[in-house]
Scaffold this motif. Structure first.
Motif, PDB file in Angstrom:
ATOM      1  N   ASP A  99       0.639  -1.280  -0.050  1.00 50.81           N
ATOM      2  CA  ASP A  99      -0.008   0.158  -0.143  1.00 50.81           C
ATOM      3  C   ASP A  99       0.869   1.428   0.065  1.00 50.81           C
ATOM      4  N   GLU A 100       1.837   1.187   0.672  1.00 48.44           N
ATOM      5  CA  GLU A 100       2.775   2.485   0.975  1.00 48.44           C
ATOM      6  C   GLU A 100       3.600   2.511  -0.456  1.00 48.44           C
ATOM      7  N   LEU A 101       4.266   1.776  -0.945  1.00 52.62           N
ATOM      8  CA  LEU A 101       4.886   1.639  -2.265  1.00 52.62           C
ATOM      9  C   LEU A 101       3.773   2.075  -3.062  1.00 52.62           C
ATOM     10  N   ASP A 102       2.644   1.728  -3.335  1.00 49.53           N
ATOM     11  CA  ASP A 102       1.833   2.204  -4.347  1.00 49.53           C
ATOM     12  C   ASP A 102       1.405   3.559  -4.145  1.00 49.53           C
ATOM     13  N   ARG A 103       1.315   3.982  -3.014  1.00 46.27           N
ATOM     14  CA  ARG A 103       0.969   5.489  -2.537  1.00 46.27           C
ATOM     15  C   ARG A 103       2.068   6.266  -2.997  1.00 46.27           C
ATOM     16  N   ASN A 104       3.279   5.827  -2.956  1.00 48.40           N
ATOM     17  CA  ASN A 104       4.397   6.760  -2.901  1.00 48.40           C
ATOM     18  C   ASN A 104       4.866   6.709  -4.409  1.00 48.40           C
ATOM     19  N   GLY A 105       4.212   6.195  -5.248  1.00 59.51           N
ATOM     20  CA  GLY A 105       4.604   6.076  -6.891  1.00 59.51           C
ATOM     21  C   GLY A 105       5.664   5.107  -7.194  1.00 59.51           C
ATOM     22  N   VAL A 106       6.029   4.204  -6.424  1.00 55.90           N
ATOM     23  CA  VAL A 106       7.223   3.271  -6.531  1.00 55.90           C
ATOM     24  C   VAL A 106       6.570   1.985  -7.295  1.00 55.90           C
ATOM     25  N   ARG A 107       7.263   1.731  -8.429  1.00 58.02           N
ATOM     26  CA  ARG A 107       7.026   0.710  -9.295  1.00 58.02           C
ATOM     27  C   ARG A 107       7.808  -0.646  -9.115  1.00 58.02           C
ATOM     28  N   LEU A 108       7.411  -1.786  -8.747  1.00 56.83           N
ATOM     29  CA  LEU A 108       7.965  -2.894  -8.462  1.00 56.83           C
ATOM     30  C   LEU A 108       8.411  -3.661  -9.640  1.00 56.83           C
ATOM     31  N   ARG A 109       9.505  -4.083  -9.794  1.00 55.64           N
ATOM     32  CA  ARG A 109      10.092  -4.913 -10.859  1.00 55.64           C
ATOM     33  C   ARG A 109      10.634  -6.531 -10.427  1.00 55.64           C
ATOM     34  N   LEU A 110      10.733  -7.307 -10.811  1.00 56.00           N
ATOM     35  CA  LEU A 110      11.372  -8.495 -10.606  1.00 56.00           C
ATOM     36  C   LEU A 110      12.458  -8.871 -11.559  1.00 56.00           C
ATOM     37  N   ILE A 111      13.681  -9.270 -11.094  1.00 56.11           N
ATOM     38  CA  ILE A 111      14.684  -9.793 -11.976  1.00 56.11           C
ATOM     39  C   ILE A 111      15.075 -11.108 -11.676  1.00 56.11           C
ATOM     40  N   GLY A 112      15.664 -11.862 -12.311  1.00 61.80           N
ATOM     41  CA  GLY A 112      16.157 -13.242 -11.925  1.00 61.80           C
ATOM     42  C   GLY A 112      15.083 -14.277 -12.260  1.00 61.80           C
ATOM     43  N   ASP A 113      15.437 -15.735 -11.921  1.00 66.66           N
ATOM     44  CA  ASP A 113      14.448 -16.854 -12.363  1.00 66.66           C
ATOM     45  C   ASP A 113      13.374 -16.927 -11.054  1.00 66.66           C
ATOM     46  N   TYR A 114      12.720 -15.791 -10.679  1.00 65.06           N
ATOM     47  CA  TYR A 114      11.837 -16.034  -9.649  1.00 65.06           C
ATOM     48  C   TYR A 114      10.653 -17.074  -9.838  1.00 65.06           C
ATOM     49  N   GLY A 115      10.495 -17.624 -10.923  1.00 63.99           N
ATOM     50  CA  GLY A 115       9.462 -18.355 -11.320  1.00 63.99           C
ATOM     51  C   GLY A 115       9.799 -19.906 -10.487  1.00 63.99           C
ATOM     52  N   ARG A 131       0.156  -4.260  -9.776  1.00 65.17           N
ATOM     53  CA  ARG A 131      -0.493  -3.224  -9.110  1.00 65.17           C
ATOM     54  C   ARG A 131       0.218  -1.843  -9.374  1.00 65.17           C
ATOM     55  N   THR A 132       1.473  -1.889  -9.193  1.00 67.22           N
ATOM     56  CA  THR A 132       2.307  -0.559  -9.452  1.00 67.22           C
ATOM     57  C   THR A 132       2.842  -0.474 -10.600  1.00 67.22           C
ATOM     58  N   ALA A 133       2.544  -1.033 -11.762  1.00 63.74           N
ATOM     59  CA  ALA A 133       3.008  -1.023 -13.044  1.00 63.74           C
ATOM     60  C   ALA A 133       2.934   0.554 -13.644  1.00 63.74           C
ATOM     61  N   GLY A 134       1.962   0.774 -13.312  1.00 62.93           N
ATOM     62  CA  GLY A 134       1.711   2.368 -13.871  1.00 62.93           C
ATOM     63  C   GLY A 134       2.384   3.557 -13.051  1.00 62.93           C
ATOM     64  N   ASN A 135       3.050   3.183 -12.028  1.00 61.72           N
ATOM     65  CA  ASN A 135       3.599   4.421 -11.266  1.00 61.72           C
ATOM     66  C   ASN A 135       4.903   5.067 -11.761  1.00 61.72           C
ATOM     67  N   THR A 136       5.265   6.148 -11.762  1.00 60.61           N
ATOM     68  CA  THR A 136       6.208   6.693 -12.498  1.00 60.61           C
ATOM     69  C   THR A 136       7.471   7.408 -11.621  1.00 60.61           C
ATOM     70  N   GLY A 137       7.387   6.763 -10.212  1.00 63.69           N
ATOM     71  CA  GLY A 137       8.344   7.102  -9.131  1.00 63.69           C
ATOM     72  C   GLY A 137       9.498   6.271  -9.393  1.00 63.69           C
ATOM     73  N   LEU A 138      10.166   6.101  -8.236  1.00 66.24           N
ATOM     74  CA  LEU A 138      11.348   5.174  -8.096  1.00 66.24           C
ATOM     75  C   LEU A 138      10.837   3.850  -8.432  1.00 66.24           C
ATOM     76  N   THR A 139      11.633   3.400  -9.450  1.00 64.06           N
ATOM     77  CA  THR A 139      11.660   1.722  -9.757  1.00 64.06           C
ATOM     78  C   THR A 139      12.467   0.905  -8.830  1.00 64.06           C
ATOM     79  N   VAL A 140      11.731  -0.069  -8.377  1.00 61.05           N
ATOM     80  CA  VAL A 140      12.624  -1.083  -7.315  1.00 61.05           C
ATOM     81  C   VAL A 140      12.756  -2.237  -7.968  1.00 61.05           C
ATOM     82  N   ALA A 141      13.774  -2.556  -8.207  1.00 64.95           N
ATOM     83  CA  ALA A 141      13.976  -4.000  -8.961  1.00 64.95           C
ATOM     84  C   ALA A 141      14.518  -4.840  -7.723  1.00 64.95           C
TER      85      ALA A 141
END
Length: 247
Positions: A99-115, A131-141
């Motif tokens: 909720d806080e990440l989304d509210r602050n405009g953070v975009r989450l992204r995954l790298i690696g074989d997380y599957g 949920r955060t794909a449309g956010n335009t602030g910090l990208t956290v990978a």
């Protein structure tokens, strides 16, 4: 790490001292717990708090992308109970922080074989990213089940298969094409890699991306990492002269 006496000022064009993309090898949770005669999971819990602080600070300091080495492809060698604790903390982090990440405009992204994680955790991770794909602030990978050598092998295999199928001329393979096939495609070039806890190695993290990144090794254990530590690292970065092999 020399933090300096003056408080650094954010530079235009990408965060404090101009760093657009920062990656962190978050090391030292176990040593932090051992020094306090606590179980390792206590160190991981405090490490999760450091993640919260660092993401918040990175966004406030104007960094565009923050890549965190959350679980390496070699971490499967750890005891089963520790792996279970780490997976549980990852689930808890997503539940508490989305909720806080989304509210602050953070975009989450995954790298690696997380599957290769449990299906419910994969679903939770992908839901958070969606949920955060449309956010335009910090990208956290989040680097999950990530290994730099594995990433390079996957890219080489992908390009080889395309060449075998006739959809790619091997002569067209260059640095730019290879870069577009990496897990980090679309992120700014890596400017600064930080490793906590006093170790001085990359540990199979972002091997391609780190080619011209500045490296900073600090004795600070990850659970103790905070905004001041990040500001100090960025101030150090700002004092360096980056030549990219030009002279």
């Amino acid at each position: 790490m020399n933090r300096g006496s003056a408080r650094p000022v954010a530079a235009p064009g990408g965060g404090l001292a101009g760093a657009r993309h920062v990656a962190i090898i978050m090391d030292g949770n176990g040593r932090w717990a051992k020094a306090r005669h606590l179980p390792r999971v206590a160190g991981h819990r405090q490490g999760m708090e450091a993640v919260r602080r660092t993401i918040r600070a990175a966004g406030e300091l104007g960094i565009e992308a923050l890549t965190l080495y959350a679980f390496s492809s070699e971490n499967w060698r750890r005891p089963a109970d520790e792996i279970s604790d780490l997976m549980g903390l990852l689930r808890l982090y997503l539940q508490r922080e989305i909720d806080e990440l989304d509210r602050n405009g953070v975009r989450l992204r995954l790298i690696g074989d997380y599957g290769k994680f449990a299906p419910d955790l994969v679903a939770q991770l992908e839901a958070a990213c969606a949920r955060t794909a449309g956010n335009t602030g910090l990208t956290v990978a989040l680097a999950l089940n990530y290994g730099g050598q594995d990433e390079l092998v996957r890219v080489a295999r992908q390009l080889a298969e395309a060449a075998r199928a006739g959809s790619l001329d091997p002569a067209d393979i260059d640095v730019d094409l290879f870069d577009e096939c990496l897990d980090t495609a679309g992120l700014p070039p890596l400017d600064l890699m930080i490793r906590t806890s006093g170790e001085s190695r990359l540990s199979n993290f972002l091997l391609w991306q780190a080619a011209y990144a500045e490296l900073l090794f600090t004795d600070t254990l990850w659970p103790d990492f905070d905004r001041a530590a990040l500001e100090g690292a960025l101030a150090d970065f700002g004092r360096r002269e980056r030549r990219f092999g030009g002279r």
